[in-house]
Write a protein that holds these residues in place. Structure first.
Motif, PDB file in Angstrom:
ATOM      1  N   ALA A  89      -9.122  71.161  -6.952  1.00  0.00           N
ATOM      2  CA  ALA A  89      -9.624  71.754  -6.281  1.00  0.00           C
ATOM      3  C   ALA A  89      -9.125  72.098  -5.429  1.00  0.00           C
ATOM      4  CB  ALA A  89     -11.746  71.548  -5.914  1.00  0.00           C
ATOM      5  N   TYR A  90      -8.923  71.420  -4.258  1.00  0.00           N
ATOM      6  CA  TYR A  90      -8.265  71.475  -2.677  1.00  0.00           C
ATOM      7  C   TYR A  90      -6.881  73.121  -3.425  1.00  0.00           C
ATOM      8  CZ  TYR A  90      -7.604  71.471   1.919  1.00  0.00           C
ATOM      9  OH  TYR A  90      -6.609  71.278   3.203  1.00  0.00           O
ATOM     10  N   ALA A  91      -6.026  72.148  -4.575  1.00  0.00           N
ATOM     11  CA  ALA A  91      -4.757  72.923  -4.064  1.00  0.00           C
ATOM     12  C   ALA A  91      -4.917  74.012  -4.741  1.00  0.00           C
ATOM     13  CB  ALA A  91      -4.388  72.299  -5.522  1.00  0.00           C
ATOM     14  N   ASN A 136      -2.738  73.978   0.374  1.00  0.00           N
ATOM     15  CA  ASN A 136      -3.301  74.278  -0.687  1.00  0.00           C
ATOM     16  C   ASN A 136      -1.681  75.011  -1.208  1.00  0.00           C
ATOM     17  OD1 ASN A 136      -3.348  77.077   0.061  1.00  0.00           O
ATOM     18  ND2 ASN A 136      -4.949  77.402  -0.329  1.00  0.00           N
ATOM     19  N   VAL A 137      -1.650  75.095  -2.888  1.00  0.00           N
ATOM     20  CA  VAL A 137      -0.251  75.640  -3.420  1.00  0.00           C
ATOM     21  C   VAL A 137       0.009  76.431  -2.792  1.00  0.00           C
ATOM     22  CG1 VAL A 137      -1.176  74.596  -5.701  1.00  0.00           C
ATOM     23  CG2 VAL A 137      -1.452  76.333  -5.389  1.00  0.00           C
ATOM     24  N   PHE A 138      -0.730  77.735  -2.524  1.00  0.00           N
ATOM     25  CA  PHE A 138      -0.820  78.968  -1.199  1.00  0.00           C
ATOM     26  C   PHE A 138      -0.285  78.700   0.098  1.00  0.00           C
ATOM     27  CE2 PHE A 138      -4.354  79.841  -3.887  1.00  0.00           C
ATOM     28  CZ  PHE A 138      -3.301  80.142  -5.369  1.00  0.00           C
ATOM     29  N   ILE A 186       1.439  72.276 -10.597  1.00  0.00           N
ATOM     30  CA  ILE A 186       0.375  73.444 -10.102  1.00  0.00           C
ATOM     31  C   ILE A 186       0.932  74.825  -9.675  1.00  0.00           C
ATOM     32  CG2 ILE A 186      -2.077  73.444  -8.554  1.00  0.00           C
ATOM     33  CD1 ILE A 186      -2.568  70.627  -8.884  1.00  0.00           C
ATOM     34  N   ALA A 187       1.556  74.785  -8.657  1.00  0.00           N
ATOM     35  CA  ALA A 187       1.839  76.405  -8.449  1.00  0.00           C
ATOM     36  C   ALA A 187       3.167  76.828  -9.363  1.00  0.00           C
ATOM     37  CB  ALA A 187       2.812  76.063  -7.197  1.00  0.00           C
TER      38      ALA A 187
END
Length: 452
Positions: A19-21, A51-53, A192-193
């Motif tokens: 969720a954090y990602a 996060n992934v961003f 994930i990214a």
């Protein structure tokens, strides 16, 4: 694909990690057993975790779950990728906003450690009473059976909501999964990214409220158009099963674990099948494998996408040899002719020559063992009456099944330890840390569960 990393964590940490990602905002309010998801997110944000961003998540604690849901709705309307964590009565306080979020087709994932509702008394332990109470909100619903699956299904839910433009509720069993510690594979933020498709994030942001692109956000509708408006979403919900399976397949290509909307395990020519979802599926699977090894024609189906319920995918998962089905629900709806999952199965198999009965198990984390699974298969072989219970001794309405055989499946080389604490003496924390030390410093598999 990133290098494989094993971690020893609980289910709440697994869900929060994902969720954090995916999130820019997390609006939270604590309620057992979901609180550690918000606590972990808040801790990571305070430490500057990205996060992934490449951004730190903005974690906001509100004054109630209703406030958290309202904050989620507002943040989503402003174009921020947003999540929340809750359970039980907390989830029920979110229902009004859930209807709005789904009605406005805003992409989000609510992570729920499914828990009993306060009925004849309060219980903080796990069952599906809460998540079954929101199944008409318009949220798609995914279910996980273990800590590894909690992490994996969280990724699927976050990816699917962006493409589907429908909010998701990703649930796993309270305490039994949320607080169980297991050694699992962590999905890296790089992996994930690699799965995120930017065009769907852009699609989400383009629908945000902003001065340079004014829109009518909501309106009041009278009888002349409201009904038609409700039906316009049909094609989006019809598309969800294929979207979820698409991301299950894409995730499998990265992590090597393949999931389906409904996963069948057991004999290919099974005549008796149990259908369930959540952590009970692990117990059912081990028992099924044991019974199949003894030559019995039994099987089980794990439900992973509960809403929308894909009739085609479900029928494809049922072996053609099946003659009898027992549907196990982890909730009770007083006065109903059957619990929710049972009714879905009956509707899906209408016209099929299969006897279908429903029963209840595991309410408020009541013990559910291989012996109980065997009792359900025995029941299908015998009287097979509907509306049974297993795991309790119902001496009032006499609906409970008799346990005729004790089934023990733990291998002889498994080491079991039980730690007794007096309360506030550090036993729980020390035991969990011991499990983590073993998991992270040896090649051994390990698992541990807190019992109150």
């Amino acid at each position: 694909m990133s290098e494989k990393k094993m971690v020893t964590i609980d289910g709440n940490t697994a869900a929060a990690h994902v969720a954090y990602a995916f999130s820019e905002v997390a609006a939270i309010y604590p309620i057992t057993p979901s609180s550690p998801m918000g606590e972990s997110s808040d801790e990571w944000a305070s430490q500057g975790r990205e996060n992934v961003f490449g951004k730190k998540v903005d974690v906001i604690e509100m004054q109630s779950e209703a406030g958290a849901a309202g904050a989620v709705h507002g943040a989503l309307s402003g174009g921020a990728l947003t999540t929340t964590f809750t359970a039980s009565q907390g989830l029920l306080l979110m229902i009004p906003n859930m209807h709005k979020i789904a009605g406005e087709m805003l992409a989000t994932v609510f992570h729920v450690s499914a828990r009993s509702l306060a009925c004849q008394s309060l219980s903080i332990f796990g069952d599906h009473s809460d998540v079954m109470s929101v199944r008409n909100t318009g949220f798609a619903m995914t279910a996980a059976t273990s800590i590894q699956e909690t992490m994996d299904m969280s990724v699927v839910a976050h990816l699917a909501t962006l493409k589907a433009q429908v909010p998701f509720l990703n649930f796993f069993d309270g305490f039994r999964t949320s607080h169980e510690v297991q050694k699992v594979e962590e999905i890296s933020y790089d992996d994930i990214a690699s799965l995120i498709e930017p065009e769907y994030i852009e699609q989400f942001r383009n629908r945000a409220m902003r001065p340079e692109a004014p829109i009518i956000k909501v309106s009041a509708q009278n009888p002349d158009v409201y009904f038609q408006g409700r039906e316009t979403v049909n094609k989006y919900y019809d598309a969800i099963p294929a979207i979820v399976q698409e991301y299950m397949d894409k995730l499998a290509a990265v992590i090597g674990r393949q999931y389906h909307l409904f996963d069948y395990i057991g004999a290919p020519d099974a005549e008796k099948v149990i259908i369930a979802m959540g952590s009970g599926c692990d117990t059912i699977e081990h028992t099924v494998n044991y019974l199949v090894g003894k030559g019995e024609k039994v099987g089980a189906i794990k439900v992973r996408l509960y809403r929308p319920f894909s009739v085609k995918a479900f029928i494809d998962a049922v072996p053609t040899s099946c003659k009898k089905i027992a549907v196990l629900d982890r909730t009770k709806e007083p006065g109903a002719i059957g619990e929710p999952l049972f009714l879905d199965v009956v509707a899906s198999l209408a016209g099929k020559d299969i006897k279908i009965i429903g029963g209840r198990y595991g309410l408020s984390s009541k013990e559910f063992t291989p012996s109980h699974v065997k009792a359900v298969f025995d029941h299908l072989e015998g009287k097979a009456f509907h509306n049974f219970t297993v795991g309790i001794n119902d001496d009032v309405t006499n609906l409970s099944l008799e346990i005729k055989e004790k089934v023990r499946l733990a291998p002889e080389d498994v080491v079991n330890c039980m730690f007794w604490g007096l309360g506030a003496d550090g036993t729980v924390g020390a035991a969990k840390n011991s499990i983590k030390i073993i998991g992270e410093n040896t090649d051994k598999k390990c698992t541990g569960l807190l019992c109150l």
